[in-house]
Design an enzyme around this catalytic site. Structure first.
Site, PDB file in Angstrom:
ATOM      1  CD  GLN A 148      -3.015  -0.682   2.325  1.00 16.55           C
ATOM      2  OE1 GLN A 148      -3.558  -1.739   2.541  1.00 16.55           O
ATOM      3  NE2 GLN A 148      -3.074   0.315   3.161  1.00 16.55           N
TER       4      GLN A 148
ATOM      5  CD  GLU B 136      -3.212   6.136   1.505  1.00 17.25           C
ATOM      6  OE1 GLU B 136      -2.142   5.531   1.282  1.00 17.25           O
ATOM      7  OE2 GLU B 136      -4.000   5.813   2.384  1.00 17.25           O
TER       8      GLU B 136
ATOM      9  CG  ASP C 175      -0.076   0.194   5.359  1.00 13.78           C
ATOM     10  OD1 ASP C 175      -0.225  -1.028   5.567  1.00 13.78           O
ATOM     11  OD2 ASP C 175      -1.017   1.009   5.371  1.00 13.78           O
TER      12      ASP C 175
ATOM     13  CD  GLU D 210      -0.245   1.104   8.652  1.00  9.95           C
ATOM     14  OE1 GLU D 210       0.519   2.082   8.812  1.00  9.95           O
ATOM     15  OE2 GLU D 210      -1.390   1.218   8.183  1.00  9.95           O
TER      16      GLU D 210
ATOM     17  CG  ASP E 117      -4.571   0.093   9.314  1.00 12.14           C
ATOM     18  OD1 ASP E 117      -5.647   0.285   9.897  1.00 12.14           O
ATOM     19  OD2 ASP E 117      -4.366   0.512   8.148  1.00 12.14           O
TER      20      ASP E 117
ATOM     21  CE  LYS F 220      -6.622   3.259   8.341  1.00 13.06           C
ATOM     22  NZ  LYS F 220      -6.803   1.977   7.612  1.00 13.06           N
TER      23      LYS F 220
ATOM     24  NE  ARG G 287     -10.671   3.870   6.648  1.00 15.98           N
ATOM     25  CZ  ARG G 287     -11.384   2.753   6.754  1.00 15.98           C
ATOM     26  NH1 ARG G 287     -12.585   2.793   7.306  1.00 15.98           N
ATOM     27  NH2 ARG G 287     -10.928   1.598   6.307  1.00 15.98           N
TER      28      ARG G 287
ATOM     29  CE  LYS H  88       0.579   4.867   7.159  1.00 15.01           C
ATOM     30  NZ  LYS H  88      -0.615   4.128   6.745  1.00 15.01           N
TER      31      LYS H  88
HETATM   32  P1  PGA Z   1      -7.957   2.519   4.275  1.00 17.00           P
HETATM   33  O1  PGA Z   1      -6.363   2.292   4.416  1.00 17.00           O
HETATM   34  O2  PGA Z   1      -8.167   3.390   3.097  1.00 17.00           O
HETATM   35  O3  PGA Z   1      -8.535   1.166   4.074  1.00 17.00           O
HETATM   36  O4  PGA Z   1      -8.381   3.156   5.524  1.00 17.00           O
HETATM   37  C1  PGA Z   1      -5.501   3.346   4.616  1.00 17.00           C
HETATM   38  C2  PGA Z   1      -4.209   2.873   5.245  1.00 17.00           C
HETATM   39  O5  PGA Z   1      -4.085   1.702   5.600  1.00 17.00           O
HETATM   40  O6  PGA Z   1      -3.294   3.690   5.403  1.00 17.00           O
HETATM   41 ZN    ZN Z   2      -2.718   0.598   6.811  1.00 12.09          ZN
END
Ligand code: PGA
Ligand code: ZN
Length: 422
Positions: free
Chosen positions: A167, A208, A245, A290, A317, A342, A371, A393
């Site tokens: 990710q 992101e 992550d 992560e 997470d 989160k 997120r 983060k």
């Molecule tokens: P999410 O993941 O969009 O599923 O919340 C974000 C992350 O793990 O940083």
């Molecule tokens: Zn994550």
């Protein structure tokens, strides 16, 4: 008393051109405050449910019309006339109105947006900054240190169209002040972009804000970040470190009992995973992992944390999904040493505070995280300061919805330095 006069809800855009929910609370004293709720990109079975419509006409995107209706028809009548500064009562009422374990009746995004808007309205009525108000209301100790940013440098997996499996490839900013950390983040990000362009790689970005080129391996991605930081005059360990992550649940093949890392051409069993992780952090300066393992596999987590947890932040997470009961199970099993929280995933502000308290009580590092589907709401910056989190983060130091949080953190540092924060 900050009596609630009216609550409105509407559809706004998130950073991916998806509909998102914004809630506005009007007080009888003439003040108003708004809040919006982010959405996830990856959802697992442990996390509470968002209220979303079926896909919209001419689009593959789910809408938020049901969430708007819930705010206007169910929540607004119940909260009208109540004191917005009685946060715990408001949150208890929201939980009771929902009445389900997974918040699927009202939707976790709906509940969260209302809960946060109440806190903002109450802070305004008391002429306080939100972080100070939260600290005072929840009786939280003042932390001497500000949270340090964890910046996304590359996006992969579900978060970008690239060869990279994971990710996020991350830069942990380790300078003293927020200002220095933000300068570090932007310099390394810019330098990385230049290196990519000079070497013929794509420098477009993912969800992101991280770069999303096609690279040969995770090691290459880490090497590039490290080189960009060192070329910008920063020292490994002292000024920055690296993290990943992995979002490993997405690579776990249950039938084979193996993790499949395609970009790295690796089909890994649990046993050689720990070896790979050691190679990464020893050779590349990774000290943050992560979701390095599947979210169902507490015993694997325990083994990994036992072997590298003294040198590496092993953060859950998807493992915890910001749920206190998952955290309790993790504590029992010694599964990790850090928790990604989160706030929206917890449901209400009170539940988010409880979750942080529990993690801190057991010595876990706390990472307050945005997120994948973010709005410009900067609540998590105030929250991270109020609860004394170790890290914030919010994605790359680029894209409006990402930098809104980092810029607010910077603003809070200045307010505190100038003693203007009331
Ligand atoms: P999410 O993941 O969009 O599923 O919340 C974000 C992350 O793990 O940083
Ligand atoms: Zn994550």
């Amino acid at each position: 008393m900050s009596k609630i006069k009216k609550i409105m809800a509407r559809e706004i855009l998130d950073g991916r051109a998806y509909p998102s929910l914004e809630v506005v609370i009007f007080l009888e004293n003439g003040l108003s405050a708004k809040a919006s709720a982010p959405s996830g990109i990856y959802y697992n079975t442990f996390e509470p449910k968002e209220l979303r419509d079926e896909v919209l006409k001419n689009s593959s995107t789910p809408g938020v019309l049901r969430a708007i209706e819930v705010v206007e028809k169910v929540i607004a009548p119940a909260l009208k006339g109540r004191d917005a500064s009685a946060q715990e009562e408001i949150d208890d009422l929201l939980i009771a109105l929902d009445g389900t374990e997974d918040k699927s009746h009202l939707g976790v995004n709906t509940i969260f947006a209302v809960s946060i808007a109440c806190a903002r309205a109450a802070a305004k009525a008391q002429k306080m900054e939100l972080f100070s108000y939260l600290r005072e209301y929840f009786n939280l100790p003042v932390s001497k240190k500000f949270p340090k940013p964890i910046f996304t440098m590359f996006n992969g997996g579900l978060y970008a169209d690239t060869s990279l499996d994971f990710q996020e490839y991350l830069l942990l900013a380790r300078e003293e002040s927020v200002r220095e950390n933000i300068i570090l983040g932007r310099e390394v990000y810019q330098s990385l972009g230049r290196v990519l362009r000079e070497n013929g790689f794509d420098s477009d970005t993912g969800t992101e804000g991280g770069y999303a080129p096609n690279l040969d391996s995770s090691i290459q991605a880490l090497e590039m970040i490290r080189a960009a930081a060192i070329n910008s005059g920063y020292s490994m360990a002292k000024d920055f470190s690296l993290g990943i992550d992995l979002g490993a649940s997405l690579f776990f093949d249950n039938k084979e009992d193996k993790y499949i890392f395609a970009a790295d051409h690796q089909l890994l069993s649990r046993d050689n995973l720990t070896g790979i992780y050691q190679e990464w952090f020893l050779s590349q300066g990774v000290d943050y992992l992560e979701d390095p393992l599947g979210e169902e596999r507490f015993s694997d987590w325990r083994e990994l944390t036992a072997s590298i947890g003294d040198r590496v932040i092993v953060a859950g997470d998807d493992l915890f999904a910001s749920q206190s009961d998952r955290l309790r199970q993790g504590l029992k099993e010694k599964a990790a040493n850090a928790m990604v929280i989160k706030p929206v995933q917890t449901g209400t502000l009170s539940e988010a505070v409880e979750c942080v308290k529990l993690a801190k009580k057991y010595g876990y590092q706390v990472i307050i995280s945005a997120r994948g589907g973010e709005t410009n709401d900067d609540f998590i910056a105030d929250f991270s300061v109020a609860v004394g989190a170790n890290w914030l983060k919010s994605g790359a130091p680029a894209r409006g919805e990402r930098v809104a949080k980092y810029n607010r953190l910077l603003e809070i540092e200045i307010l505190c330095q100038e003693n203007l924060q009331k």
